[in-house]
Design a protein around this motif. Sequence first.
Motif, short mmCIF file in Angstrom:
data_model
loop_
_atom_site.label_atom_id
_atom_site.label_comp_id
_atom_site.label_asym_id
_atom_site.label_seq_id
_atom_site.Cartn_x
_atom_site.Cartn_y
_atom_site.Cartn_z
N SER A 268 7.79 -2.40 0.34
CA SER A 268 7.38 -1.74 1.58
C SER A 268 6.47 -0.57 1.26
CB SER A 268 8.61 -1.25 2.35
OG SER A 268 9.47 -2.31 2.63
N PRO A 269 5.18 -0.81 1.04
CA PRO A 269 4.29 0.30 0.67
C PRO A 269 4.17 1.36 1.76
CG PRO A 269 3.03 -1.69 1.06
CD PRO A 269 4.48 -2.07 1.12
N ASN A 270 4.34 0.98 3.01
CA ASN A 270 4.24 1.96 4.09
C ASN A 270 5.43 2.91 4.08
OD1 ASN A 270 1.88 0.81 4.91
ND2 ASN A 270 2.84 -0.51 6.42
N LEU A 271 6.55 2.47 3.53
CA LEU A 271 7.73 3.31 3.48
C LEU A 271 7.86 4.04 2.15
CD1 LEU A 271 10.24 0.87 5.17
CD2 LEU A 271 9.01 2.76 6.22
N ASN A 272 7.05 3.68 1.19
CA ASN A 272 7.12 4.27 -0.13
C ASN A 272 6.09 5.40 -0.24
OD1 ASN A 272 7.51 4.81 -2.77
ND2 ASN A 272 7.14 2.75 -3.52
N LEU A 273 6.51 6.61 0.08
CA LEU A 273 5.58 7.74 0.13
C LEU A 273 5.08 8.17 -1.24
CD1 LEU A 273 7.32 9.87 2.87
CD2 LEU A 273 5.41 8.29 3.11
N ILE A 274 5.91 8.03 -2.27
CA ILE A 274 5.47 8.46 -3.60
C ILE A 274 4.34 7.56 -4.10
CG2 ILE A 274 7.14 7.10 -4.93
CD1 ILE A 274 6.14 10.73 -5.66
#
Length: 51
Positions: A13-19
């Motif tokens: 989930s790149p949209n949820l992975n802020l780092i």
Amino acid sequence: MCWVWDCFLSPYSPNLNLIKKFWESMKRWIRQKIEFRQGLYQSISASFSLS
């Protein structure tokens, strides 16, 4: 009484992975600085080699 929340997140989930977003922008910034310095170095060394 017990409440259970079942929340499905996809494995990636790149949209949820802020780092991940942070490092992506940091790597882009570093690449731009390196390219600028390499271009600057080449320009300066070329100007001295013409003399």
